[in-house]
Design an enzyme around this catalytic site. Sequence first.
Site, PDB file in Angstrom:
ATOM      1  N   GLY A  11     -22.555  16.720   4.326  1.00 21.83           N
ATOM      2  CA  GLY A  11     -23.437  16.857   3.174  1.00 21.83           C
ATOM      3  C   GLY A  11     -24.849  16.402   3.501  1.00 21.83           C
ATOM      4  NE  ARG A  72     -18.594  19.673   3.564  1.00 22.80           N
ATOM      5  CZ  ARG A  72     -18.984  18.420   3.605  1.00 22.80           C
ATOM      6  NH1 ARG A  72     -18.693  17.678   4.662  1.00 22.80           N
ATOM      7  NH2 ARG A  72     -19.678  17.879   2.608  1.00 22.80           N
ATOM      8  CG  ASP A 103     -16.301   9.569   6.558  1.00 23.10           C
ATOM      9  OD1 ASP A 103     -16.879  10.629   6.230  1.00 23.10           O
ATOM     10  OD2 ASP A 103     -15.292   9.140   5.969  1.00 23.10           O
ATOM     11  CB  THR A 125     -23.415   9.943   3.663  1.00 26.44           C
ATOM     12  OG1 THR A 125     -22.627  10.082   2.476  1.00 26.44           O
ATOM     13  CG2 THR A 125     -23.212   8.547   4.230  1.00 26.44           C
ATOM     14  CG  ASP A 127     -20.747   9.801  -1.419  1.00 33.02           C
ATOM     15  OD1 ASP A 127     -21.458  10.085  -2.410  1.00 33.02           O
ATOM     16  OD2 ASP A 127     -19.820  10.522  -1.022  1.00 33.02           O
ATOM     17  CG  ASP A 129     -18.997   7.273   2.248  1.00 32.51           C
ATOM     18  OD1 ASP A 129     -19.998   7.373   3.000  1.00 32.51           O
ATOM     19  OD2 ASP A 129     -18.235   8.223   1.994  1.00 32.51           O
ATOM     20  NE  ARG A 171     -13.519  12.758  -1.069  1.00 37.12           N
ATOM     21  CZ  ARG A 171     -14.500  13.360  -0.388  1.00 37.12           C
ATOM     22  NH1 ARG A 171     -15.214  14.290  -0.963  1.00 37.12           N
ATOM     23  NH2 ARG A 171     -14.764  13.020   0.861  1.00 37.12           N
TER      24      ARG A 171
END
Length: 319
Positions: A11, A72, A103, A125, A127, A129, A171
């Site tokens: 992303g 992707r 990741d 990213t 997120d 994360d 998510r």
Amino acid sequence: MKKIGVLTSGGDAPGMNAAIRAVVRNGVYRGCEIIGIKRGYEGLLNGQYTEMNLSSVADIIHRGGTILGTARSEEFKTNGGRNKALEFIKKVGLEGLIVIGGDGSFKGAQELCKLGVPTVGVPGTIDNDLNYTDYTIGFDTAMNTVLDAISKIRDTSTSHERTNIIEVMGRDCGDIALYSGLAGGAESIILPEISLDIEKICEKILNGIKRGKRHSIIMLAEGAGSAIDLAKSIQDITGIETRTTILGYIQRGGSPTAFDRILASKMGAKAVDILLDGEENKVVGVNGNDIIAKDIDMALKTEKRFDKSAYDLADILSR
């Protein structure tokens, strides 16, 4: 090392262009040729690349998205796909590769390193994360985008005396919802890290009305449930009109904040330095004010962290 490749994968995140710019300009400064791989790992498989120079990255530090594109690649996850990518790397003469992404992108970098390609990962990213680093590129911009939406939605929620649920990305990691909710004064924050207590949420809404509040803002990370289902449940319990706003991909776009531009610039330049210092299988990150380098295997194994103190503080301040 005289020829380095750079790609963006997964992303997109605001600040990726600033990181690309730093890779190219620090690489050129240190006497390297920089090759930009288009469309992430898919570009490695299909031989899509461009030679980059100082002019290639002019006037991109303020732009969202990624000038190299991203995609992707299911084929790259196979042994045959990775060997095909290795053939391209050898053909072009790349001696090292910088991967900007999350990741999944880092796992791809791991595999290339096993095949003998020196790699360095840069965390991009929204997120936030990747648990080995305090912040990832794009998180601050996404959080501020959400914060702006909260302010606008609060205006209309107050006017109509409604409850409004704002669903944001996240998510498996609720950092966007947590920190934008804390900064935006949300009444409740629902995260994948914390079990949902709908009775407590409804009680807080009703107590607020008793005190004269005319609205409630609820932040929901997408991994914690459906905003539409939650809105129906809250409206059934409280009797208060409850609307939903799903922000979606608006969170990925926009001009990066000053924080993200600086972070990306530091990380991109550091990635070049790591490769030219003869290191590989590393990722860069930030710890406090320091730009750090960690072994990619250890970085991906770092246990998930959750800022429970920030969550508790948001709950206290929203009463």
